[in-house]
Each structure stands twice: as structure tokens, then as C-alpha cells.
Write a protein that holds these residues in place. Structure first.
Motif, PDB file in Angstrom:
ATOM      1  N   SER A 227       0.830  -1.202   0.000  1.00 44.73           N
ATOM      2  CA  SER A 227       0.000   0.000   0.000  1.00 44.73           C
ATOM      3  C   SER A 227       0.867   1.255   0.000  1.00 44.73           C
ATOM      4  N   VAL A 228       1.880   1.275   0.844  1.00 44.07           N
ATOM      5  CA  VAL A 228       2.786   2.427   0.903  1.00 44.07           C
ATOM      6  C   VAL A 228       3.538   2.567  -0.416  1.00 44.07           C
ATOM      7  N   GLU A 229       3.972   1.451  -0.961  1.00 46.02           N
ATOM      8  CA  GLU A 229       4.702   1.465  -2.232  1.00 46.02           C
ATOM      9  C   GLU A 229       3.835   2.042  -3.358  1.00 46.02           C
ATOM     10  N   ALA A 230       2.570   1.671  -3.378  1.00 46.20           N
ATOM     11  CA  ALA A 230       1.657   2.198  -4.401  1.00 46.20           C
ATOM     12  C   ALA A 230       1.480   3.704  -4.236  1.00 46.20           C
ATOM     13  N   GLN A 231       1.389   4.156  -2.991  1.00 51.57           N
ATOM     14  CA  GLN A 231       1.255   5.601  -2.748  1.00 51.57           C
ATOM     15  C   GLN A 231       2.511   6.345  -3.204  1.00 51.57           C
ATOM     16  N   VAL A 232       3.674   5.791  -2.904  1.00 54.58           N
ATOM     17  CA  VAL A 232       4.933   6.423  -3.303  1.00 54.58           C
ATOM     18  C   VAL A 232       5.021   6.492  -4.828  1.00 54.58           C
ATOM     19  N   ALA A 233       4.663   5.412  -5.501  1.00 53.14           N
ATOM     20  CA  ALA A 233       4.713   5.396  -6.964  1.00 53.14           C
ATOM     21  C   ALA A 233       3.753   6.429  -7.550  1.00 53.14           C
ATOM     22  N   SER A 234       2.575   6.527  -6.964  1.00 55.09           N
ATOM     23  CA  SER A 234       1.593   7.499  -7.432  1.00 55.09           C
ATOM     24  C   SER A 234       2.110   8.926  -7.252  1.00 55.09           C
ATOM     25  N   HIS A 235       2.691   9.203  -6.081  1.00 52.91           N
ATOM     26  CA  HIS A 235       3.247  10.540  -5.833  1.00 52.91           C
ATOM     27  C   HIS A 235       4.417  10.826  -6.770  1.00 52.91           C
ATOM     28  N   ALA A 236       5.237   9.830  -7.038  1.00 54.44           N
ATOM     29  CA  ALA A 236       6.375  10.018  -7.939  1.00 54.44           C
ATOM     30  C   ALA A 236       5.886  10.311  -9.358  1.00 54.44           C
ATOM     31  N   GLN A 237       4.858   9.602  -9.812  1.00 59.29           N
ATOM     32  CA  GLN A 237       4.321   9.858 -11.145  1.00 59.29           C
ATOM     33  C   GLN A 237       3.713  11.256 -11.240  1.00 59.29           C
ATOM     34  N   THR A 238       3.014  11.670 -10.196  1.00 59.68           N
ATOM     35  CA  THR A 238       2.441  13.017 -10.168  1.00 59.68           C
ATOM     36  C   THR A 238       3.543  14.072 -10.204  1.00 59.68           C
ATOM     37  N   ALA A 239       4.598  13.844  -9.400  1.00 57.91           N
ATOM     38  CA  ALA A 239       5.714  14.789  -9.373  1.00 57.91           C
ATOM     39  C   ALA A 239       6.398  14.872 -10.735  1.00 57.91           C
ATOM     40  N   MET A 240       6.566  13.727 -11.395  1.00 59.01           N
ATOM     41  CA  MET A 240       7.199  13.736 -12.727  1.00 59.01           C
ATOM     42  C   MET A 240       6.316  14.457 -13.743  1.00 59.01           C
ATOM     43  N   ALA A 241       5.012  14.263 -13.666  1.00 55.35           N
ATOM     44  CA  ALA A 241       4.103  14.950 -14.593  1.00 55.35           C
ATOM     45  C   ALA A 241       4.179  16.461 -14.368  1.00 55.35           C
ATOM     46  N   GLN A 242       4.219  16.872 -13.106  1.00 46.94           N
ATOM     47  CA  GLN A 242       4.317  18.303 -12.804  1.00 46.94           C
ATOM     48  C   GLN A 242       5.670  18.860 -13.260  1.00 46.94           C
ATOM     49  N   TRP A 243       6.726  18.111 -13.045  1.00 46.02           N
ATOM     50  CA  TRP A 243       8.053  18.552 -13.470  1.00 46.02           C
ATOM     51  C   TRP A 243       8.105  18.662 -14.994  1.00 46.02           C
ATOM     52  N   SER A 244       7.514  17.696 -15.677  1.00 46.90           N
ATOM     53  CA  SER A 244       7.477  17.716 -17.142  1.00 46.90           C
ATOM     54  C   SER A 244       6.725  18.947 -17.636  1.00 46.90           C
ATOM     55  N   GLN A 245       5.590  19.230 -17.007  1.00 46.96           N
ATOM     56  CA  GLN A 245       4.814  20.413 -17.404  1.00 46.96           C
ATOM     57  C   GLN A 245       5.605  21.686 -17.131  1.00 46.96           C
ATOM     58  N   LEU A 246       6.301  21.717 -15.995  1.00 50.22           N
ATOM     59  CA  LEU A 246       7.131  22.876 -15.659  1.00 50.22           C
ATOM     60  C   LEU A 246       8.247  23.063 -16.694  1.00 50.22           C
ATOM     61  N   ALA A 247       8.880  21.960 -17.102  1.00 51.38           N
ATOM     62  CA  ALA A 247       9.941  22.039 -18.117  1.00 51.38           C
ATOM     63  C   ALA A 247       9.381  22.542 -19.443  1.00 51.38           C
ATOM     64  N   LYS A 248       8.212  22.046 -19.854  1.00 51.39           N
ATOM     65  CA  LYS A 248       7.579  22.503 -21.104  1.00 51.39           C
ATOM     66  C   LYS A 248       7.247  23.990 -21.030  1.00 51.39           C
ATOM     67  N   ASP A 249       6.692  24.419 -19.885  1.00 51.85           N
ATOM     68  CA  ASP A 249       6.363  25.830 -19.707  1.00 51.85           C
ATOM     69  C   ASP A 249       7.621  26.702 -19.744  1.00 51.85           C
ATOM     70  N   ALA A 250       8.715  26.204 -19.143  1.00 49.90           N
ATOM     71  CA  ALA A 250       9.973  26.961 -19.137  1.00 49.90           C
ATOM     72  C   ALA A 250      10.522  27.105 -20.558  1.00 49.90           C
ATOM     73  N   ILE A 251      10.430  26.061 -21.345  1.00 48.93           N
ATOM     74  CA  ILE A 251      10.901  26.121 -22.739  1.00 48.93           C
ATOM     75  C   ILE A 251      10.047  27.102 -23.540  1.00 48.93           C
ATOM     76  N   ALA A 252       8.729  27.026 -23.368  1.00 46.81           N
ATOM     77  CA  ALA A 252       7.826  27.935 -24.085  1.00 46.81           C
ATOM     78  C   ALA A 252       8.085  29.376 -23.675  1.00 46.81           C
ATOM     79  N   TYR A 253       8.309  29.610 -22.392  1.00 52.22           N
ATOM     80  CA  TYR A 253       8.584  30.964 -21.919  1.00 52.22           C
ATOM     81  C   TYR A 253       9.922  31.460 -22.482  1.00 52.22           C
ATOM     82  N   GLY A 254      10.903  30.579 -22.533  1.00 54.98           N
ATOM     83  CA  GLY A 254      12.193  30.948 -23.133  1.00 54.98           C
ATOM     84  C   GLY A 254      12.036  31.343 -24.590  1.00 54.98           C
ATOM     85  N   GLN A 255      11.174  30.632 -25.329  1.00 62.14           N
ATOM     86  CA  GLN A 255      10.919  30.978 -26.729  1.00 62.14           C
ATOM     87  C   GLN A 255      10.258  32.350 -26.833  1.00 62.14           C
ATOM     88  N   GLN A 256       9.292  32.628 -25.946  1.00 66.21           N
ATOM     89  CA  GLN A 256       8.629  33.931 -25.941  1.00 66.21           C
ATOM     90  C   GLN A 256       9.637  35.048 -25.680  1.00 66.21           C
TER      91      GLN A 256
END
Length: 104
Positions: A55-84
Motif C-alpha cells: 500500500s505504501v509502495e503504491a502511494q509512493v509510486a503514485s506521488h512520484a508519477q504526479t511529481a514527474m508529470a508536474q516537473w514535465s509540465q514545468l519544463a515545457k512551460d519553461a521552454i515555451a517561456y524561453g521561446q517567448q
């Protein structure tokens, strides 16, 4: 001299305590039951631990996936802002050059 009468007591009606009988087979059976119960309880505790860990392992994996999705979105936003910023910097450079009278 007169003999004093000695009091005689009747023997006790309670017998001497008896020792328990030694029965190795009964002891063996009891030890096997105790060992079986100990092992059953141990396996149940390990199963509960494993379930809780999963159960704890599943929660950790879920949080890690959420964090990676947020980091990915942040990286995409940073690239787009750099282009602007790059586009705006080029525009400002051209406008500034025109104001300074640099021919195009």
C-alpha cells in the motif's frame, strides 16, 4: 509416678502429593501445537506487513508519477517561456536598431 497419656493422632487422610506423570508424546504434541501456532501467527504478521508495504509502495509510486508529470509540465512551460523571451528580444533588437537609424 504416673505416666501422662500421650495423645495419638490419627494418620492424615490426605495422601502425599503425587508428581505429574512424564508423558513424552504429550509433550511432543504440545510443542508441535505451540510451534504451529507460532509459525501461523508469524506468517499472518508477515502477510499483514507485506500488504501494508504494498500500500505504501503504491502511494509512493503514485506521488512520484504526479511529481514527474508536474516537473514535465514545468519544463515545457519553461521552454515555451524561453521561446517567448527570445521572440521579444529579437523584436526589441530590431526596433532599437531602427530607432538608432541602422538601415535594415
Amino acid at each position: 509416678m504416673a505416666n501422662p497419656e500421650t495423645s495419638k493422632t490419627a494418620p492424615s487422610s490426605t495422601p502425599f502429593p503425587t508428581l505429574p506423570t512424564f508423558d513424552p508424546m504429550a509433550m511432543w504434541a504440545q510443542s508441535q501445537q505451540t510451534f504451529t501456532k507460532l509459525m501461523t501467527d508469524s506468517v499472518a504478521r508477515w502477510q499483514a506487513f507485506g500488504d501494508q508495504y504494498a500500500s505504501v509502495e503504491a502511494q509512493v509510486a503514485s506521488h512520484a508519477q504526479t511529481a514527474m508529470a508536474q516537473w514535465s509540465q514545468l519544463a515545457k512551460d519553461a521552454i515555451a517561456y524561453g521561446q517567448q523571451l527570445s521572440v521579444e528580444a529579437r523584436k526589441l533588437t530590431v526596433e532599437t536598431a531602427k530607432k538608432m537609424g541602422v538601415p535594415a
